[in-house]
Design an enzyme around this catalytic site. Structure first.
Site, PDB file in Angstrom:
ATOM      1  N   CYS A 124     -20.068  -0.967 -12.323  1.00 58.44           N
ATOM      2  CA  CYS A 124     -18.733  -1.013 -11.684  1.00 58.44           C
ATOM      3  C   CYS A 124     -17.987  -2.277 -12.070  1.00 58.44           C
ATOM      4  CB  CYS A 124     -18.842  -0.905 -10.164  1.00 58.44           C
ATOM      5  SG  CYS A 124     -19.505   0.657  -9.618  1.00 58.44           S
ATOM      6  N   ALA A 125     -18.181  -2.697 -13.308  1.00 57.52           N
ATOM      7  CA  ALA A 125     -17.469  -3.871 -13.818  1.00 57.52           C
ATOM      8  C   ALA A 125     -17.042  -3.549 -15.248  1.00 57.52           C
ATOM      9  CB  ALA A 125     -18.362  -5.106 -13.767  1.00 57.52           C
TER      10      ALA A 125
END
Ligand code: PLP
Length: 474
Positions: free
Chosen positions: A385-386
Site C-alpha cells: 500500500c505504498a
C-alpha cells in the site's frame, strides 16, 4: 524513559537464537503444516501488517465479555459498567500517546479511519479546502484521504532525511509566501516499507514555523516506541489496535480539539447529535460528534489493555529486543548473494522492526509462498500500500517484507535468514505456479482448515494433538 528523539543507533549483531519474546503473545506455538508433511511452530514475521494479540489483551477481553452490554444510553447496571469500561479505555489510550489536557481521543476502527476522519476536519481557507502537504513515501492511508478531501500536495521524498526535510521546509515556506499556507503536514511515524523514521522534532519545528499543524501516522511507530504528543508537539496521532497487539477492531485518533469540534461529523447517525429536526441537525462536539452508531466497546477495552501493557514494559528492553532482531535480519539478508534490502533514508535517526528485501531471480510472491510452504514463516509480499514509493525506488514488481515485534523470538528471524539462504543456494523443493495472480504450491498437500476454520486447527494444536505434530524448526 527513552523517547523517539533520543534513540541510540541500531546495534550490529551476529545471531539472535537466544532472544525470547519480551511480551507473551497468543498463538506463538501454533503448528504450521509444511509441504513435506512436517509441522513447525508458525513464525509470524508479518507483525507490521497485523500483530498477534498480547496475552494480557486476550485475558482482559475475556474478563470484560460477561460485562458487555449497551453503552452510553442504557440505564441498566451492566450498561453503566460497559460505559465506564469504554470511557476509561478512551482515557488510557489518550494517556498512552501523551495527550495534552485539552486533546480529544476519538475511538475509530484503525489508522485509515482516523486519517479519513481528520481529513474532514482540516479547516477550509477562503471557501476552498485546506492545504495539506504529504510525502510520496506514505502508506495509502496517509495519502488518499488528503487527496480526496483536501487540497493536497504530494512532495517527492529525497534520498536522505536531511534533503527530505529541506524540501519540506522549502515547500511549506513557498506555500506561506504565496499567501496560501499549508494547514497540515501529514507524515509517517515510521515507514511501513523500511521501518525508517524522520526526526519528529525537526518535522514539528518545520511545520509549526510555517503555521502548519502535524499529523503523525503512528501505525508502525506507536506499538514499538514510546510516543508522546505533549513531548513532541505533534498535533495529531493516528494508530491501529491490530498493529498494537489488540486485534479487536479499534484504533484511535488523538489530538487538538478545535478542528475536531468544528469538523464534519465523520459518521452521521445516532449518538452524534444533540437534536434532530426534519430541517436541520444540532451536532455534538467532543468524541460523540464523530462516533455515531454503537461503539466497539471490546475493541476499546482491548486497545487500552495493550496500551497499559506496553506502557508498563521496560522501554529500553523492548527497543533493544526489536533493534537486535532487525539488525540480524538486515545483516543476515544482506550477506546472501542476490538479496537486496530496501532503504529509503540512510541517515534515518531510528528504525523499527520492518525489513523489506528482494531476492534476485525470484518474484516476491514466490519467495513468500516458499517461506510459508517450506519453512512455516509468514511474511508479506507486494507493494505494501505504498505504490508511489515502491515505484520511485524501482521496485515496481514489489518486494518481500519481514517485520518483528515484542512477541518475536530470535529463532524465527534465524529461520528466515536460513530459509532465504537455502533458497538462493539450492532453490525451492516444491513446485510453484501463479494461479489467479497468486503464487501457490502446485498440488499443495497441506491440509486446509474446514468449516469455521477452527476445527482442523484446534484438533492439532497443543498438547495431546495430532501425533504428526513435531515442533521441529527446520
Ligand atoms: N499507515 C501505515 C504506516 C501502515 O503500515 C498501515 C497499515 O499497514 C496503515 C497506515 C493503515 O493501517 P490500517 O489498515 O490499520 O488502517
Amino acid at each position: 524513559m527513552t523517547t523517539i528523539a533520543e534513540s541510540p543507533a541500531c546495534p550490529s549483531v551476529d545471531r539472535v537464537d537466544a532472544l525470547t519474546p519480551v511480551l507473551p503473545v497468543l498463538g506463538h506455538d501454533t503448528p504450521a503444516p509444511l509441504v513435506d508433511g512436517r509441522r513447525v511452530p508458525y513464525a509470524n514475521l508479518d507483525v507490521a501488517a497485523s500483530a498477534p494479540a498480547l496475552q494480557a489483551v486476550g485475558d482482559r477481553v475475556t474478563a470484560a465479555l460477561p460485562l458487555y452490554a449497551s453503552v452510553h444510553r442504557g440505564a441498566g447496571y451492566l450498561s453503566q459498567v460497559s460505559t465506564t469500561l469504554y470511557e476509561s479505555a478512551r482515557a488510557t489510550i489518550g494517556e498512552f500517546v501523551g495527550a495534552r489536557p485539552d486533546d480529544l481521543t476519538l475511538l475509530v476502527r484503525n489508522t485509515t479511519d482516523a486519517l479519513n476522519l481528520l481529513a474532514g476536519c482540516v479547516p477550509a481557507a477562503d471557501g476552498t479546502p485546506g492545504r495539506v502537504l504529504v510525502l510520496d513515501v506514505e502508506h495509502h492511508a496517509n495519502l488518499l484521504p488528503w487527496q480526496r478531501a483536501t487540497d493536497a500536495t504530494v512532495l517527492t521524498g529525497r534520498g536522505t532525511v536531511a534533503a527530505t526535510l529541506e524540501a519540506v521546509r522549502a515547500e511549506l515556506a513557498a506555500g506561506a509566501a504565496a499567501g496560501r499556507g499549508y494547514a497540515l503536514l501529514a507524515v509517517t511515524g515510521a515507514s511501513n516499507v523500511t521501518g525508517e523514521t524522520l526526526p519528529v522534532a525537526d518535522v514539528v519545528a518545520a511545520a509549526h514555523g510555517a503555521g502548519a499543524r502535524v499529523v503523525l501516522d503512528g501505525a508502525q511507530l506507536v506499538p514499538h516506541r514510546r510516543f508522546s504528543l505533549a513531548q513532541t508537539g505533534v498535533d495529531y496521532v493516528a494508530f491501529s489496535g491490530h498493529k498494537a497487539y489488540a486485534p479487536f477492531g479499534a484504533g484511535a485518533l488523538v489530538g487538538r480539539r478545535d478542528w475536531l469540534d468544528a469538523g464534519t461529523p465523520y459518521l452521521a447517525g445516532g449518538g452524534a447529535v444533540r437534536s434532530v429536526r426534519v430541517d436541520g441537525t444540532d451536532w455534538h462536539d467532543g468524541p460523540a460528534r464523530h462516533e455515531a452508531g454503537s461503539p466497539n466497546v471490546l475493541g476499546a477495552v482491548a486497545l487500552a489493555a495493550a496500551c497499559e501493557t506496553l506502557a508498563a514494559v521496560d522501554t529500553v528492553a523492548l527497543r533493544e529486543h526489536e533493534d537486535a532482531l532487525r539488525a540480524r535480519l538486515v545483516d543476515g539478508l544482506e550477506a546472501i548473494d542476490g538479496v537486496e534490502v530496501v532503504r529509503l533514508w540512510p541517515d534515518a535517526p531510528d528504525t523499527v522492526g520492518v525489513v523489506t528485501f528482494t531476492v534476485s531471480g525470484y518474484e516476491p510472491g514466490q519467495v513468500a509462498a516458499y517461506l510459508s510452504a517450506e519453512h512455516g514463516i509468514g511474511v508479506r509480499d507486494g507493494r505494501f500500500c505504498a505504490h508511489p514509493l515502491l515505484t520511485r525506488l524501482g521496485y515496481r514488481a514489489g518486494a518481500v517484507r519481514a517485520s518483528v515485534g515484542a512477541g518475536t523470538a530470535g529463532e524465527e528471524v534465524e529461520r528466515l535468514v536460513a530459509a532465504v539462504a537455502a533458497l538462493v543456494a539450492d532453490g525451492p523443493r516444491a513446485d510453484y505456479a501463479v494461479v489467479d495472480g497468486l503464487w501457490v504450491v502446485v498440488d499443495d498437500p497441506r491440509p486446509v482448515p474446514e468449516g469455521s476454520g477452527l476445527d482442523g486447527l484446534l484438533a492439532t494444536a497443543g498438547p495431546g494433538g495430532d501425533e504428526a505434530f513435531a515442533c521441529v524448526p527446520d
